[in-house]
Design an enzyme around this catalytic site. Sequence first.
Site, PDB file in Angstrom:
ATOM      1  N   ASP A 105       0.866  -1.183   0.000  1.00 47.69           N
ATOM      2  CA  ASP A 105       0.000   0.000   0.000  1.00 47.69           C
ATOM      3  C   ASP A 105       0.901   1.229   0.000  1.00 47.69           C
ATOM      4  O   ASP A 105       2.099   1.132   0.282  1.00 47.69           O
ATOM      5  CB  ASP A 105      -0.944   0.007   1.209  1.00 47.69           C
ATOM      6  CG  ASP A 105      -0.206   0.031   2.534  1.00 47.69           C
ATOM      7  OD1 ASP A 105       0.775  -0.732   2.672  1.00 47.69           O
ATOM      8  OD2 ASP A 105      -0.581   0.808   3.433  1.00 47.69           O
ATOM      9  N   GLU A 157      -0.123  -0.913   5.775  1.00 45.58           N
ATOM     10  CA  GLU A 157       0.995  -0.417   6.578  1.00 45.58           C
ATOM     11  C   GLU A 157       0.923   1.083   6.797  1.00 45.58           C
ATOM     12  O   GLU A 157       1.150   1.574   7.891  1.00 45.58           O
ATOM     13  CB  GLU A 157       2.329  -0.772   5.903  1.00 45.58           C
ATOM     14  CG  GLU A 157       3.534  -0.622   6.825  1.00 45.58           C
ATOM     15  CD  GLU A 157       4.113   0.785   6.898  1.00 45.58           C
ATOM     16  OE1 GLU A 157       4.858   1.068   7.847  1.00 45.58           O
ATOM     17  OE2 GLU A 157       3.817   1.630   6.035  1.00 45.58           O
ATOM     18  N   GLU A 158       0.567   1.813   5.750  1.00 44.38           N
ATOM     19  CA  GLU A 158       0.608   3.277   5.835  1.00 44.38           C
ATOM     20  C   GLU A 158      -0.466   3.856   6.749  1.00 44.38           C
ATOM     21  O   GLU A 158      -0.430   5.039   7.083  1.00 44.38           O
ATOM     22  CB  GLU A 158       0.509   3.909   4.436  1.00 44.38           C
ATOM     23  CG  GLU A 158       1.642   3.512   3.482  1.00 44.38           C
ATOM     24  CD  GLU A 158       3.016   4.031   3.893  1.00 44.38           C
ATOM     25  OE1 GLU A 158       3.121   4.697   4.929  1.00 44.38           O
ATOM     26  OE2 GLU A 158       3.988   3.740   3.166  1.00 44.38           O
ATOM     27  N   ASP A 171      11.881  -2.030   4.747  1.00 48.21           N
ATOM     28  CA  ASP A 171      10.920  -0.939   4.611  1.00 48.21           C
ATOM     29  C   ASP A 171      11.523   0.341   5.181  1.00 48.21           C
ATOM     30  O   ASP A 171      10.933   0.977   6.043  1.00 48.21           O
ATOM     31  CB  ASP A 171       9.625  -1.318   5.339  1.00 48.21           C
ATOM     32  CG  ASP A 171       8.518  -0.312   5.091  1.00 48.21           C
ATOM     33  OD1 ASP A 171       8.611   0.450   4.114  1.00 48.21           O
ATOM     34  OD2 ASP A 171       7.563  -0.280   5.888  1.00 48.21           O
ATOM     35  N   THR A 179     -13.520  35.609   8.132  1.00 49.42           N
ATOM     36  CA  THR A 179     -13.477  36.174   9.473  1.00 49.42           C
ATOM     37  C   THR A 179     -14.357  35.347  10.399  1.00 49.42           C
ATOM     38  O   THR A 179     -15.456  35.744  10.766  1.00 49.42           O
ATOM     39  CB  THR A 179     -13.938  37.638   9.452  1.00 49.42           C
ATOM     40  OG1 THR A 179     -15.150  37.701   8.686  1.00 49.42           O
ATOM     41  CG2 THR A 179     -12.890  38.528   8.828  1.00 49.42           C
ATOM     42  N   ARG A 225       7.455  11.027  19.017  1.00 47.14           N
ATOM     43  CA  ARG A 225       8.233   9.845  18.628  1.00 47.14           C
ATOM     44  C   ARG A 225       8.769   9.158  19.884  1.00 47.14           C
ATOM     45  O   ARG A 225       9.302   9.813  20.777  1.00 47.14           O
ATOM     46  CB  ARG A 225       9.384  10.257  17.706  1.00 47.14           C
ATOM     47  CG  ARG A 225       8.913  10.711  16.341  1.00 47.14           C
ATOM     48  CD  ARG A 225       8.423   9.556  15.505  1.00 47.14           C
ATOM     49  NE  ARG A 225       7.627   9.989  14.363  1.00 47.14           N
ATOM     50  CZ  ARG A 225       7.062   9.160  13.497  1.00 47.14           C
ATOM     51  NH1 ARG A 225       7.164   7.863  13.652  1.00 47.14           N
ATOM     52  NH2 ARG A 225       6.359   9.622  12.497  1.00 47.14           N
ATOM     53  N   HIS A 257       6.828   9.260   1.265  1.00 50.74           N
ATOM     54  CA  HIS A 257       5.624   9.983   1.703  1.00 50.74           C
ATOM     55  C   HIS A 257       5.560  11.387   1.116  1.00 50.74           C
ATOM     56  O   HIS A 257       4.618  12.119   1.362  1.00 50.74           O
ATOM     57  CB  HIS A 257       5.531  10.095   3.239  1.00 50.74           C
ATOM     58  CG  HIS A 257       5.428   8.767   3.924  1.00 50.74           C
ATOM     59  ND1 HIS A 257       4.972   8.632   5.212  1.00 50.74           N
ATOM     60  CD2 HIS A 257       5.688   7.521   3.493  1.00 50.74           C
ATOM     61  CE1 HIS A 257       4.987   7.349   5.546  1.00 50.74           C
ATOM     62  NE2 HIS A 257       5.427   6.654   4.514  1.00 50.74           N
TER      63      HIS A 257
END
Length: 493
Positions: free
Chosen positions: A118, A183-184, A212, A346, A359, A461
Amino acid sequence: MMFPALASILLLISSARSFQYTELAQYVDSHQEEYVEALRDWVAIESDSSDILRRPDLHRMMDVVAQKLQLMGGTVQLVQVGEQELPGGQTLEFPKVVTAEFGNDTNKHTVCAYGHVDVQPAKLEDGWATDPYNLTEINGNLYGRGASDNKAPVLAWIHAIETYQALNMELPVNVKFLIEGMEETGSNGLDAMILAQRDTFFSDVDYIIISDCGWRSRRPALTYGTRGNCYFFAEVEGPKQDLHSGVYGGVVIEPMTDLIGILDTLISPSGKILIPGIREAVAPLSDEEWKMYQDIEFDMNYYKENIGVSQLMYNNKVDLLAHMWRYPTVSIHGIQGAFSASGTKTVIPAKVTAKFSIRQVPNMDPALVKKQVTDYLHSVFAKRKSPNKLEVTMVIGAKPWLADTQHPLYEAGKAAVKKVFNIDPDLIREGGTIPVAKTFQDVTGKSIIMLPIGGFDDGLHSQNEKISRYNYIEGTKLFIAFLNEVSQIKMSV
Ligand SMILES: *[C@@H]1O[C@H](CO)[C@@H](O)[C@H](O)[C@H]1NC(C)=O
Ligand SMILES: *[C@@H]1O[C@H](CO)[C@@H](O)[C@H](O)[C@H]1NC(C)=O
Ligand SMILES: [Zn+2]
């Protein structure tokens, strides 16, 4: 009648079949156009796992992978891994996971190569120079969404097996494949599938190989660690609807102002995480690590140029690499509900949700991080004495992964790199997250190696993702050589 000594010599000759690397490598070189065409076919399938409208393409992608492996004589299964819940109560089937087996000789080691087919979303309008789904070669680079992440590496594994087969050479080890299609978006359903097949598909697997990720420079690399990721939503809700800033501005306490205020307390301008407890949990940097980072090939100027910045958070290599790989950080990704179109409006948005992530590195614990972040943001928010409502949720909690670089599997990786590139690899970590590594480690207890073939500047990406023809083709040879090196690891009895 044969003399016993002669019989054993013959046996020796047949079992210690010499590794004909040159022939294998020549075969790869002379078939590279086919390999590029195969990548073109795969890139043309818009297997974007984040877009539910593309789900049929994703199913087709998995079928293409399964059919390919079947044609090569593998024992192939398409494994169902459940359904995705859509808003409104409908469900949508996740793409099936493809497993395949080549050989089941108990006198050989068994490796399992993991990959995904994917991709991240991509549109020409995002700023691509070429159609992201039409593989285009420019100056030896193959541009296309998913080219490097992760379609070419999966194909390189397939071509490595095909090369042995084409030359009628026995595979030096049994090879299994585990190829997924989510996976993504977080490998939905994969953890449960690995757990369910722990005592079947994975029972005879000795080593797991993940390709990967990428190198850190032009020097080939072996990856021994990845960061995890805790992803948060912070929602501030105020008035029951969006308001006119001319009419209500100055009297209403604005959710957006509250949100920006608390977001600004997460990390300092110099990159120091301000959430109590986070930095204290991080494993200290050892002298050995410092020395290792010092020796890694890394061109800071090229790195800056490549991403188009004049200054980075740190200006020496060790600090940079350490903060890329083994320290946590906070990134703010977006604010849902905020006005973001071009032009002016506005408005006072009534409800805004910030998306940010932290992370994860050893020895952080996502469950604890969730509590630290939630408690901290609520305490900061309380000081504002705002009548608005704050809600903090953690939507992803992926742990970091770290391997032992002294393991025979890493020795095999080093030898394979030496064979193909005639150079020693850098031992690197990955700043990104590959949660399946941690799952493999925890569930199967097997040794894992990350053996990347992607380039350091492949733009995963991002716009104009590519893999170079060189990395794709030499990477195929690397996998061929690696399988042979793994076969030399002593069998434990
Ligand atoms: C091993 O593979 C062969 C050929 O694919 C198959 O016939 C046999 O059943 C397999 N044996 C086991 C134990 O899986
Ligand atoms: C891909 O790009 C090439 C070169 O620009 C073009 O000739 C070809 O028609 C394109 N293919 C598709 C499927 O769009
Ligand atoms: Zn990937």
